[in-house]
Scaffold this motif. Structure first.
Motif, PDB file in Angstrom:
ATOM      1  N   SER A  62       0.815  -1.217   0.000  1.00 24.01           N
ATOM      2  CA  SER A  62       0.000   0.000   0.000  1.00 24.01           C
ATOM      3  C   SER A  62       0.848   1.268   0.000  1.00 24.01           C
ATOM      4  CB  SER A  62      -0.921   0.015   1.223  1.00 24.01           C
ATOM      5  OG  SER A  62      -0.164  -0.009   2.422  1.00 24.01           O
ATOM      6  N   GLU A  63       2.159   1.126   0.159  1.00 22.13           N
ATOM      7  CA  GLU A  63       3.038   2.294   0.244  1.00 22.13           C
ATOM      8  C   GLU A  63       3.763   2.587  -1.069  1.00 22.13           C
ATOM      9  OE1 GLU A  63       4.282   2.375   4.934  1.00 22.13           O
ATOM     10  OE2 GLU A  63       5.245   0.853   3.682  1.00 22.13           O
ATOM     11  N   ASP A  97       3.612   8.023  -0.656  1.00 18.93           N
ATOM     12  CA  ASP A  97       2.983   9.076   0.130  1.00 18.93           C
ATOM     13  C   ASP A  97       3.838  10.341   0.037  1.00 18.93           C
ATOM     14  OD1 ASP A  97       1.368   6.993   0.887  1.00 18.93           O
ATOM     15  OD2 ASP A  97       1.931   7.022   2.993  1.00 18.93           O
ATOM     16  N   HIS A 117       8.559  13.472  -1.104  1.00 19.57           N
ATOM     17  CA  HIS A 117       8.274  12.329  -0.240  1.00 19.57           C
ATOM     18  C   HIS A 117       9.154  12.358   1.008  1.00 19.57           C
ATOM     19  CE1 HIS A 117       6.025  10.828  -3.663  1.00 19.57           C
ATOM     20  NE2 HIS A 117       7.095  11.012  -4.413  1.00 19.57           N
ATOM     21  N   SER A 138      -1.545  16.839   0.782  1.00 18.45           N
ATOM     22  CA  SER A 138      -0.964  15.537   1.118  1.00 18.45           C
ATOM     23  C   SER A 138      -1.633  14.462   0.271  1.00 18.45           C
ATOM     24  CB  SER A 138      -1.160  15.211   2.604  1.00 18.45           C
ATOM     25  OG  SER A 138      -0.429  16.103   3.414  1.00 18.45           O
ATOM     26  N   VAL A 139      -0.822  13.543  -0.241  1.00 13.32           N
ATOM     27  CA  VAL A 139      -1.356  12.463  -1.065  1.00 13.32           C
ATOM     28  C   VAL A 139      -0.808  11.126  -0.563  1.00 13.32           C
ATOM     29  CG1 VAL A 139      -1.632  13.901  -3.115  1.00 13.32           C
ATOM     30  CG2 VAL A 139       0.517  12.680  -2.756  1.00 13.32           C
ATOM     31  N   LYS A 140      -1.531  10.079  -0.826  1.00 18.78           N
ATOM     32  CA  LYS A 140      -1.120   8.721  -0.477  1.00 18.78           C
ATOM     33  C   LYS A 140      -0.645   7.999  -1.729  1.00 18.78           C
ATOM     34  CE  LYS A 140      -1.804   7.230   3.147  1.00 18.78           C
ATOM     35  NZ  LYS A 140      -0.940   7.243   4.344  1.00 18.78           N
ATOM     36  N   ALA A 141       0.193   7.001  -1.534  1.00 23.28           N
ATOM     37  CA  ALA A 141       0.623   6.172  -2.653  1.00 23.28           C
ATOM     38  C   ALA A 141      -0.604   5.572  -3.328  1.00 23.28           C
ATOM     39  CB  ALA A 141       1.549   5.069  -2.170  1.00 23.28           C
ATOM     40  N   GLN A 143      -2.849   7.331  -4.941  1.00 20.29           N
ATOM     41  CA  GLN A 143      -3.910   8.330  -5.072  1.00 20.29           C
ATOM     42  C   GLN A 143      -3.847   8.978  -6.449  1.00 20.29           C
ATOM     43  OE1 GLN A 143      -4.260  11.058  -1.775  1.00 20.29           O
ATOM     44  NE2 GLN A 143      -5.174  12.666  -3.042  1.00 20.29           N
ATOM     45  N   ARG A 246       5.984   4.277  14.188  1.00 21.77           N
ATOM     46  CA  ARG A 246       5.686   5.220  13.114  1.00 21.77           C
ATOM     47  C   ARG A 246       6.001   6.639  13.550  1.00 21.77           C
ATOM     48  NH1 ARG A 246       5.281   3.995   7.807  1.00 21.77           N
ATOM     49  NH2 ARG A 246       4.765   1.798   7.720  1.00 21.77           N
ATOM     50  N   ARG A 249       4.937   9.575   8.318  1.00 24.64           N
ATOM     51  CA  ARG A 249       4.770   8.563   7.272  1.00 24.64           C
ATOM     52  C   ARG A 249       5.865   7.522   7.298  1.00 24.64           C
ATOM     53  NH1 ARG A 249       4.008  13.541   5.023  1.00 24.64           N
ATOM     54  NH2 ARG A 249       1.900  14.035   4.317  1.00 24.64           N
TER      55      ARG A 249
END
Length: 372
Positions: A62-63, A97, A117, A138-141, A143, A246, A249
């Motif tokens: 998911s990353e 991300d 990143h 901000s964006v996610k992998a 997206q 964590r 990110r």
């Protein structure tokens, strides 16, 4: 001897702390120059060291996302870019991300987006039909960030990977045919105005001493069986300034402990030194392999007192606290590994009491857990 040497509590890499291959969360505001220039240095990227490493093998599915999963990728422009051909209107995805640093129209790349990143890289998405994100977002992998455009009747995305404003060959990180991210650790070193890229997978596995374990096997270590003279807290009198886990990110793969500059650091158990030297963002780095299946890692020392191949006893001084590598304050970054798997040092030591835990460490299915 043990009472005099009480204990303390990184894939990775706090607040007044260190950055290894783990970087601080990316800011969401950028200077006018950062919002206008595609190629621009990343502030603070090499402020403490002229090199950093990223372990792409530790990323979850998911990353990471290939920018156009159904597209055909080919190197272009002297291997500085990828041309990913697909059909017009397809959706362009963020690779990792990050935060959008630039989103505008450019004379050469048309509608272009640059995402910064937290691993130190930036990715560029050009020749878009339409940008779907704004600066500071901000964006996610995976997206959606743009719609495919192209030129001269050909639908494609021009994609690039940058480090400190310089482009690197995308094929270093990506298998073009399968679109998969290569599972490797990569070192990025500044050399004048250029960035040298080297794959250090072999060094990570062999020199750092990680012992691969059978993922289906169950391994146990009963800490209650260790005698008082068989263990030592690595930095007596310390306070924890950054825990394992964590950090925004990124993953902090150890615990950061702080007392004072040039304080004595002690070997946690009997063992053999498998590495003792400067190691990129870790600065002066020590790995000790212990006969009980554990490894302990010590970094940012101002000085290492031990050499590779040297036998040490629990409680023996192995180095002094410092701020070598990517560190913002003198401290000890301490990591623990059991049968090749990193785990939270708090499962080994109680950082409040500086005592060894009274339970059994169990590794099963690649996960380390505590068992009463």
């Amino acid at each position: 001897m043990k009472k005099r040497k009480k204990i303390r509590n990184l894939l990775v890499c706090g607040v007044v702390v260190v950055m290894m291959s783990s970087f601080a969360p990316v800011k969401d505001t950028f200077t006018p120059a950062e919002q206008q220039q595609i190629s621009i240095e990343t502030p603070g990227l090499f402020i403490r060291s002229n090199a950093f490493s990223v372990d792409f093998g530790s990323l979850k599915n998911s990353e990471y996302s290939f920018p156009l999963p159904v597209g055909k990728a080919e190197l272009a422009d002297g291997n500085a870019n990828l041309k990913i051909t697909t059909k017009k209107g397809d959706v362009v995805k963020a690779m990792f991300d990050g935060v959008v640093r630039l989103s505008r129209k450019d004379g050469k790349l048309g509608n272009v987006i640059v995402i910064r990143h937290s691993n130190g890289l930036e990715t560029v998405y050009g020749d878009n039909g339409e940008n779907l994100v704004k600066v500071g977002q901000s964006v996610k992998a995976g997206q959606s960030v743009a719609l495919v455009g192209g030129r001269e009747g050909r639908a494609y995305c021009t994609f690039a990977i940058m480090v400190n404003g310089g482009r690197i060959n995308p094929e270093t990180l990506i298998e073009l045919a399968s679109h998969r991210l290569r599972k490797q650790e990569v070192v990025f070193r500044r050399s004048g105005n250029r960035i040298a890229v080297a794959v250090s997978r072999k060094e990570k596995i062999e020199e750092k001493g990680y012992t691969a374990s059978n993922p289906n096997a169950t391994n146990r270590l009963d800490l209650r069986k260790l005698k008082e003279q068989e263990w030592a807290y690595p930095l007596p009198g310390c306070k924890v300034i950054s825990d394992y886990g964590r950090r925004g990110r990124c993953m902090h793969t150890g615990v950061d402990l702080k007392t004072k500059p040039n304080d004595k650091i002690y070997a946690a158990f009997d063992g053999e030194v498998t590495m003792s030297r400067p190691y990129y963002g870790y600065g002066n780095y020590i790995i000790i392999k212990h006969p009980n299946g554990l490894e302990t890692h010590y970094s940012h020392q101002s000085r290492n007192y031990v050499k590779k191949g040297q036998k040490v006893k629990a409680g023996e001084v192995v180095g002094l606290t410092g701020r070598t590598g990517r560190a913002t304050t003198p401290h000890l970054h301490f990591e623990t590994v059991f049968k090749g798997k990193r785990f939270n040092p708090a499962q080994l030591f109680n950082h409040a009491t500086k005592q060894l835990r009274s339970h059994t460490l169990v590794i099963k299915g690649g996960i380390v857990k505590a068992e009463k």
